[in-house]
Design an enzyme around this catalytic site. Structure first.
Site, PDB file in Angstrom:
ATOM      1  N   ASP A 141      -5.374   2.691  -3.000  1.00 49.23           N
ATOM      2  CA  ASP A 141      -4.063   3.335  -2.809  1.00 49.23           C
ATOM      3  C   ASP A 141      -3.852   4.431  -3.855  1.00 49.23           C
ATOM      4  OD1 ASP A 141      -3.817   1.230  -1.016  1.00 49.23           O
ATOM      5  OD2 ASP A 141      -2.640   0.002  -2.412  1.00 49.23           O
ATOM      6  N   LYS A 191       0.837  -1.206   0.000  1.00 52.17           N
ATOM      7  CA  LYS A 191       0.000   0.000   0.000  1.00 52.17           C
ATOM      8  C   LYS A 191       0.868   1.251   0.000  1.00 52.17           C
ATOM      9  CE  LYS A 191      -3.634  -2.574   2.279  1.00 52.17           C
ATOM     10  NZ  LYS A 191      -4.228  -3.035   1.026  1.00 52.17           N
ATOM     11  N   GLY A 192       1.991   1.178   0.713  1.00 45.06           N
ATOM     12  CA  GLY A 192       2.885   2.326   0.768  1.00 45.06           C
ATOM     13  C   GLY A 192       3.478   2.640  -0.587  1.00 45.06           C
ATOM     14  N   ALA A 193       4.100   1.654  -1.207  1.00 40.19           N
ATOM     15  CA  ALA A 193       4.733   1.872  -2.511  1.00 40.19           C
ATOM     16  C   ALA A 193       3.687   2.327  -3.534  1.00 40.19           C
ATOM     17  CB  ALA A 193       5.426   0.599  -2.989  1.00 40.19           C
ATOM     18  N   GLY A 216     -18.627   6.008  -5.061  1.00 41.21           N
ATOM     19  CA  GLY A 216     -17.785   7.203  -5.029  1.00 41.21           C
ATOM     20  C   GLY A 216     -17.075   7.388  -3.701  1.00 41.21           C
TER      21      GLY A 216
HETATM   22  O1  RIB Z   1      -3.770  -2.354  -1.678  1.00 43.28           O
HETATM   23  C1  RIB Z   1      -3.108  -3.268  -2.488  1.00 43.28           C
HETATM   24  C2  RIB Z   1      -1.831  -3.697  -1.850  1.00 43.28           C
HETATM   25  O2  RIB Z   1      -2.114  -4.406  -0.670  1.00 43.28           O
HETATM   26  C3  RIB Z   1      -0.992  -4.620  -2.683  1.00 43.28           C
HETATM   27  O3  RIB Z   1      -0.074  -3.945  -3.494  1.00 43.28           O
HETATM   28  C4  RIB Z   1      -0.356  -5.547  -1.664  1.00 43.28           C
HETATM   29  O4  RIB Z   1       1.025  -5.514  -1.624  1.00 43.28           O
HETATM   30  C5  RIB Z   1      -0.981  -5.161  -0.335  1.00 43.28           C
HETATM   31  O5  RIB Z   1      -0.168  -4.340   0.402  1.00 43.28           O
END
Ligand code: RIB
Length: 290
Positions: A239, A39-41, A210
């Site tokens: 994300d 989620k961070g990346a 939404g």
């Molecule tokens: O939100 C999706 C992400 O959740 C994925 O990229 C996975 O690595 C998890 O962290």
């Protein structure tokens, strides 16, 4: 201004499945692809593609050099990504034919960040910068407290959801992003509605309906509709939304315009298979026809 992201870095192993496996079921995948994820990346890449300067604070193992190089190739500042002896985090992601997913996380190095790392990153931060956190690393509460003390705009994307983890960062937050189910879980845990949490900005994502912004000071509600798309893979769409909202706010857009741009980015993202690598650019978001 810059965006600091204390966030996970994962290798995403994405399996195309005829349906999501049930307990006890053995099921063959129709395909396997590997992506940069976490989620961070994902948020770092989304905010960078949105046009912001993003500094990622994270950690990988010796097997994660490729992930750090890829983040850097995508324009993310990786000075504060540590290389540790612990293996890099990974995610096993099953995606069914309707684009729904099921994720197994191995946190690995993501949960071994150090205070020294945080201190080095915060030493370069300036008041008005944005700090974003999710729940896939350690040290979220410590980072939120420091960020708040330093005058950063502290944002927490409450995923994967854990009510206790949200409550630990809540006193330091300016901005909270969570989904409808999580908002209800948080209400049950705290007895408070989103408007009563004492957080200046709350966004509740509503999937196909939404997203809703609640102004924590006035209680005013702003609804932004979703765009009509056929989803092939919903992984990383949330994300992408968060990264784009923060980037747009960082660029000075209003909350309404930031959410509208993020809704377009999220909608485009669900039409693509994969995670960080396929997050749309701002040009693609602007050009998309819905
Ligand atoms: O939100 C999706 C992400 O959740 C994925 O990229 C996975 O690595 C998890 O962290």
């Amino acid at each position: 201004m810059a965006i600091l992201n204390l966030g996970s870095i994962n290798a995403d192993m994405v399996y195309a499945m005829p349906h999501l496996p049930a307990p006890g079921e053995t099921l063959a995948a129709g395909g396997l692809q590997k992506f940069l994820g976490g989620k961070g990346a994902n948020m770092s890449v989304a905010a960078t593609r949105g046009g912001s300067e993003v500094k990622h604070i994270g950690a990988v193992g010796a097997d994660g050099v490729w992930a750090v190089e890829r983040l850097a190739d995508y324009g993310v500042d990786v000075e504060h990504v540590a290389r540790l002896d612990t293996p890099t985090g990974h995610a096993i992601i099953a995606v069914d034919r309707d684009g729904e997913n099921l994720i197994i996380l191995y946190p690995g190095a993501n949960r071994e960040l150090t205070m020294a790392q945080l201190d080095r990153a915060f030493a370069q931060a300036a008041p008005g910068d944005i700090l974003v956190l999710q729940n896939e690393t350690n040290l979220q509460a410590e980072a939120a407290e420091r960020g708040n003390a330093k005058g950063l705009r502290v944002c927490y994307a409450a995923a994967p959801f854990d009510a206790a983890a949200v409550q630990a960062v809540l006193p330091h937050l300016d901005f909270l992003i969570l989904n409808e189910v999580e908002a209800e879980q948080l209400r049950q845990a705290t007895g408070k509605t989103p408007a009563d949490l004492g957080v200046r900005d709350v966004i509740i994502t509503l999937g196909a309906k939404g997203a809703r912004h609640i102004d924590g000071a006035s209680g005013a509600v702003l609804d932004v509709p979703a765009l009509p798309v056929t989803a092939v893979d919903t992984t990383g769409a949330g994300d992408t939304f968060t990264g784009y909202v923060l980037s747009a706010l960082d660029r000075g857009l209003s909350m309404a315009d930031a959410m509208a741009e993020a809704a377009r980015a999220g909608a485009l993202m669900v039409t693509r298979r994969g995670t960080a690598d396929v997050i749309p650019t701002r040009q693609e978001v602007a050009d998309a026809q819905f």
